[in-house]
Design an enzyme around this catalytic site. Structure first.
Site, PDB file in Angstrom:
ATOM      1  N   GLY A  12      23.539  43.362  41.015  1.00  0.00           N
ATOM      2  CA  GLY A  12      24.870  44.246  40.925  1.00  0.00           C
ATOM      3  C   GLY A  12      25.760  44.477  39.645  1.00  0.00           C
ATOM      4  N   THR A  93      31.076  36.680  45.291  1.00  0.00           N
ATOM      5  CA  THR A  93      31.028  35.667  45.511  1.00  0.00           C
ATOM      6  C   THR A  93      32.818  36.111  45.684  1.00  0.00           C
ATOM      7  OG1 THR A  93      32.473  35.567  43.334  1.00  0.00           O
ATOM      8  CG2 THR A  93      30.916  33.988  43.666  1.00  0.00           C
ATOM      9  N   CYS A 277      37.422  42.318  40.280  1.00  0.00           N
ATOM     10  CA  CYS A 277      37.926  40.637  40.173  1.00  0.00           C
ATOM     11  C   CYS A 277      39.419  40.298  40.123  1.00  0.00           C
ATOM     12  CB  CYS A 277      37.339  40.799  38.361  1.00  0.00           C
ATOM     13  SG  CYS A 277      36.077  40.349  38.136  1.00  0.00           S
ATOM     14  N   PHE A 278      40.129  41.701  39.643  1.00  0.00           N
ATOM     15  CA  PHE A 278      41.443  40.889  39.713  1.00  0.00           C
ATOM     16  C   PHE A 278      42.173  39.890  40.854  1.00  0.00           C
ATOM     17  CE2 PHE A 278      42.840  44.227  36.468  1.00  0.00           C
ATOM     18  CZ  PHE A 278      42.808  43.092  35.027  1.00  0.00           C
ATOM     19  N   GLN A 279      42.333  40.458  41.924  1.00  0.00           N
ATOM     20  CA  GLN A 279      42.877  40.170  43.166  1.00  0.00           C
ATOM     21  C   GLN A 279      42.097  38.954  43.095  1.00  0.00           C
ATOM     22  OE1 GLN A 279      44.289  42.465  45.978  1.00  0.00           O
ATOM     23  NE2 GLN A 279      42.755  40.931  48.064  1.00  0.00           N
TER      24      GLN A 279
END
Ligand code: UDX
Ligand code: ADP
Length: 467
Positions: A12, A93, A277-279
């Site tokens: 990815g 994930t 990623c952030f949230q």
């Protein structure tokens, strides 16, 4: 211990670029990137480099140099695992959508499947490296699966979180601020750490390679992303105050960024942060804090995400109220759908939420993004389940030319900061729109003074509206 053969599970946005750069910089190591998604692997192997599944500036050149030499993309997962001395786990994930921790905890099912597959296949000792962003203590779960289900071979687990940002991935991989490697404090653990240090040392100065214990490494990744997201939410919170008081967010950002303790980066007000990623990482942190009964800590970090939701919603609310409280049947053009410029990734993009809100108000949307496909845009909307797939296709049209996209629009909204938007022929655009013609600049990239002269009514995030 010298590594000769690397396998990476997951081709990815993280696995693909990271392994391409490792292969480019370590011609003596064979790097095989595997994925269960056959289409993705076929795209990585496509001879037309403009068809790679991940768009990143400069990535095509890196792949061109290494592919077929020591970089391979394959669907033969078992074979690649078996042949490798070191295995990177780089699978997705996502946030859990079911059961305990729903909407907050990371769903580790893909990671667990990988661990079980490695345990089943491996016949010799291996080093397993977690690359995906994971909750703290995942390494110990992987270790337990490997040790209890494996063929009696020895595994060392390392945490080596990825800090690349999409859109600048190749540069970030070539010149990282730091590389972080967490491992066991045992002698075997230290040897495994050294094996990975030796790989990065091929192109990264030693003082930038940091080694820690596994849990510090895992938590550092979550912490870095939480701090970065917090900066964006903080500046976005100030952008609302600016709009209400007549201050200008760019001036405020510049003024505070010159304080060396604060620094100038990550102070750009926007329609809201997105990305995979952030949230996810903050919600993960919130979940961990709650698990330990640390409710105040959980509430503190959760506010960063709530502020981001507010920023996206207030952007669409402002469009509706400015267009005389109704957008029903009106055409609004989106410039940009990706979560930031220079990537074709749309995960958690602010554009999705803003579009969904406007579609619920029965607006007609026309979307142009230089790199995102029509298929992706509809998939993003359909995933929300807010209305039928037919309705999404009826109300929203995807265009591949910006000048066609804006024809007969009442308003244009900038959702991504693509550079090309700044150099459009805005007079021509104005001439082809309904009047009054509105612009809602959610990225603060346009010269609103010049646009007002043409006749546009401009709203720019963090500034007073100019007419
Ligand atoms: C982030 C981290 O930066 C990276 O280290 C980690 O490995 C993965 O998560 P990424 O999500 O790819 O990287 O991009 P980033 O540049 O961090 O931007 C995230 C979001 O914040 C984007 O939507 C961006 O537009 C937004 N943003 C960023 C702002 O709105 N303002 C800013 O000043 C900076
Ligand atoms: P990231 O941004 O973390 O790289 P992506 O979703 O872009 O996330 O990529 C993760 C990749 O991992 C996907 O292409 C997916 O098909 C792949 N993947 C997930 N589980 C497995 C597995 N068990 N074996 C091989 N590939 C997997």
């Amino acid at each position: 211990m010298t590594i000769k053969n690397i396998c990476c599970i997951g081709a990815g946005y993280v696995g693909g670029p990271t392994m391409s750069v490792i292969a480019q910089k370590c011609p003596n190591i064979k790097v095989t990137v595997v994925d269960i998604n056959e289409d993705r692997i076929a795209a990585w192997n496509h001879k037309d480099l403009s068809r790679l599944p991940v768009y990143e500036p400069g990535l095509d050149k890196v792949v061109e140099e290494a592919r077929g030499r020591n970089l391979f993309f394959s669907t033969e997962v078992d074979k690649a695992i078996n042949d490798a001395d070191m295995i990177f786990i780089s699978v997705n994930t996502p946030t859990k959508t079911y059961g305990k921790g729903k909407g907050m905890a990371a769903d580790l099912k893909y990671i667990e499947l990988c661990a079980r597959q490695i345990a089943r296949v491996a016949k010799q000792d291996k080093i397993v490296v977690e690359k995906s962003t994971l909750p703290v203590r995942t390494a110990s779960a992987i270790k337990s699966i490997l040790e209890n289900t494996g063929n009696g071979v020895q595994f060392q687990i390392l945490s080596n979180p990825e800090f690349l940002a999409e859109g600048t991935a190749v540069q970030d991989l070539l010149h990282p601020d730091r590389v972080l490697i967490g491992g066991d404090t045992t002698q075997e653990g230290q040897k495994a750490i050294q094996a990975l240090v030796d790989i990065y040392a091929n192109w990264i100065p030693n003082e930038r390679i940091l080694t820690t214990n596994v849990w510090s490494s895992e938590l550092s990744k979550l912490t870095a992303n939480a701090f970065l997201a917090q900066r964006v939410s903080s500046i976005n919170a100030m952008s609302v105050i600016c709009e209400n008081t007549g201050a200008d967010i760019n001036e405020v950002s510049k003024a505070i960024g010159m304080d060396s303790r604060i620094g100038p980066k990550f102070l750009k007000a926007s329609v809201g942060f997105g990305g995979s990623c952030f949230q996810k990482d903050i919600l993960n942190l919130v979940y961990i804090a709650k698990t330990y009964g640390l409710d105040e800590v959980a509430d503190y970090w959760e506010q960063v995400v709530l502020m981001n939701d507010y920023q996206k919603n207030r952007f669409s609310d402002n469009i509706v109220s400015t267009l005389y409280n109704t957008v029903s049947g009106k055409k609004i053009t989106f410039f940009g759908w990706a979560f930031k410029k220079d990537t074709n990734d749309t995960r958690e993009s602010a554009a999705i939420k803003v579009a969904d809100n406007l579609l619920s108000e029965k607006a007609n949307l026309s979307v142009y993004d230089p790199k995102v496909t029509e298929e992706r845009i509809y998939a993003d909307l359909d995933y929300l389940n807010s209305r039928s797939e037919e309705e999404n296709r009826k109300l929203l049209k995807v265009q591949n030319n910006p000048y066609n996209a804006i024809k007969n629009s009442h308003a244009i909204a900038i959702l991504t900061e693509w550079d090309e938007f700044k150099t459009y022929d805005w007079q021509k655009i104005y001439d082809n729109m309904h009047k009054p013609a509105f612009i809602f600049d959610g990225r603060g990239i346009l010269d609103t003074k010049a646009l007002s002269k043409i006749g546009f009514i401009c709203y720019k995030i963090g500034s007073a509206t100019t007419v």
